[in-house]
Design a protein around this motif. Sequence first.
Motif, PDB file in Angstrom:
ATOM      1  N   LYS A 188       2.708  64.297-103.749  1.00  0.00           N
ATOM      2  CA  LYS A 188       2.738  65.730-103.602  1.00  0.00           C
ATOM      3  C   LYS A 188       3.812  66.103-102.438  1.00  0.00           C
ATOM      4  N   LYS A 189       3.773  65.384-101.313  1.00  0.00           N
ATOM      5  CA  LYS A 189       4.893  65.499-100.160  1.00  0.00           C
ATOM      6  C   LYS A 189       6.045  65.204-100.630  1.00  0.00           C
ATOM      7  N   TYR A 190       6.034  64.014-101.323  1.00  0.00           N
ATOM      8  CA  TYR A 190       7.586  63.565-101.921  1.00  0.00           C
ATOM      9  C   TYR A 190       7.994  64.674-102.904  1.00  0.00           C
ATOM     10  N   MET A 191       7.211  65.366-103.711  1.00  0.00           N
ATOM     11  CA  MET A 191       7.729  66.204-104.772  1.00  0.00           C
ATOM     12  C   MET A 191       8.159  67.449-104.034  1.00  0.00           C
ATOM     13  N   LEU A 192       7.468  67.732-103.042  1.00  0.00           N
ATOM     14  CA  LEU A 192       7.771  69.052-102.260  1.00  0.00           C
ATOM     15  C   LEU A 192       9.072  68.804-101.792  1.00  0.00           C
ATOM     16  N   GLU A 193       9.427  67.537-101.128  1.00  0.00           N
ATOM     17  CA  GLU A 193      10.666  67.437-100.425  1.00  0.00           C
ATOM     18  C   GLU A 193      11.898  67.499-101.435  1.00  0.00           C
ATOM     19  N   VAL A 194      11.658  66.770-102.496  1.00  0.00           N
ATOM     20  CA  VAL A 194      12.857  66.667-103.509  1.00  0.00           C
ATOM     21  C   VAL A 194      13.217  67.910-104.192  1.00  0.00           C
ATOM     22  N   PHE A 195      12.171  68.823-104.493  1.00  0.00           N
ATOM     23  CA  PHE A 195      12.432  69.919-104.927  1.00  0.00           C
ATOM     24  C   PHE A 195      12.372  71.194-104.113  1.00  0.00           C
ATOM     25  N   GLU A 196      12.525  71.048-102.835  1.00  0.00           N
ATOM     26  CA  GLU A 196      12.213  71.947-101.774  1.00  0.00           C
ATOM     27  C   GLU A 196      13.393  73.137-102.204  1.00  0.00           C
ATOM     28  N   GLU A 197      14.636  72.796-102.531  1.00  0.00           N
ATOM     29  CA  GLU A 197      15.720  73.889-102.592  1.00  0.00           C
ATOM     30  C   GLU A 197      15.784  74.611-104.110  1.00  0.00           C
ATOM     31  N   TRP A 198      14.780  74.051-104.929  1.00  0.00           N
ATOM     32  CA  TRP A 198      14.820  74.705-106.236  1.00  0.00           C
ATOM     33  C   TRP A 198      14.165  75.931-106.487  1.00  0.00           C
ATOM     34  N   HIS A 199      14.586  76.578-107.675  1.00  0.00           N
ATOM     35  CA  HIS A 199      13.964  77.821-107.978  1.00  0.00           C
ATOM     36  C   HIS A 199      12.363  77.999-107.411  1.00  0.00           C
TER      37      HIS A 199
END
Length: 358
Positions: free
Chosen positions: A229-240
């Motif tokens: 979950k932490k990794y996903m939030l980091e990767v998609f932080e600047e997304w919609h």
Amino acid sequence: MNKVAVVGAGISGLSMANYLEKNKIDYHIYERRKKEDLAGHGFLIPQEGIEYLTQIIDPALLFEHGSFLKKYVQYSHTGKKLAEKNLNNVFAISRHSLIHLLSQNISPEKITYEKTIIPCDLQKGRLKHPDGSYLEADIAIISDGSRSRIRRSLFTGEKMRTVRENEVVNIIQDQEIANSIENDFMKFHYDQGGLTFGILKLSHDTILWYSQFDNEKYKVNECSSDNLKKYMLEVFEEWHPLVSSIIRKSSYENVHLWCVYELEELNPFYTENIVFIGDAAHPLIPFTSQGVTSALKDSHILTKYLVEEDTVLKAFKKYEAERKPEIEIHIRNGRALLNQFLLPIDQYTDHILPISYK
């Protein structure tokens, strides 16, 4: 034909059992996993797949457990609409729901869970239990997945390679988020390519989501749910904001991390009295959205020839001759979709619908 052994109780194995049941052919299913598998995984089923599925599941019951999607809408990662296309009877359903529906017509006495079936080294065409006893069946239908142990044991020269894509798949129940989106297939693409986020509304409060990663750029490792979950939030932080909201609010207890493989060349679909269906016969990379439909067609057509032909060999030959050419089309289409996925958006040749049609 006295009895059929079906190895694997996934979508293809259960579909096969339903068609055998419908045609009054005796069978037993052997599944190496436990009965409950709640991984957050789901499927897109085009119209052709629905036509086969509704031969073995009551349509009204089936449609209660999923959702028809109206449009495919493609966005940049920041939410700019790139393209949209109307969908013709494309149905979204969770894996858990489809497994449940396919199991309803199967007597519990006809499925044995936590039972591993292996090839016999001493006699070609025979399978055995781990205790060394032979499987009592006239033919064995193998549906044990893309990395089939039985297929690899019988076709020792096969070459299987990892695909340049991994997927994280999950399901979230959230009324507020579900209310905010339409019944569309939404897919967000990173401008530089190799990273997407797809959203499918399954019901009034349930959403299937998946993310696709170029695994040469993004190292998605098997890890704890909290770390993923932490990794996903980091990767998609600047997304919609819709994407980050779904990632943040999801439970990761049953998240599914999918490492994708494909065969360099297809094996024969049968040998002796053993025949392969679904991913065990022909792994398809997920861009095709044809895994369920292909498994259903395999099951239907194989059953048809088992009923019509006077020998198993004739049935197997006709099954392979009918199915292999279409599967090869889906393989080519899947590779083309994969190649486009790896490109920056401004190099796309077309905004292609991520479903392979023959």
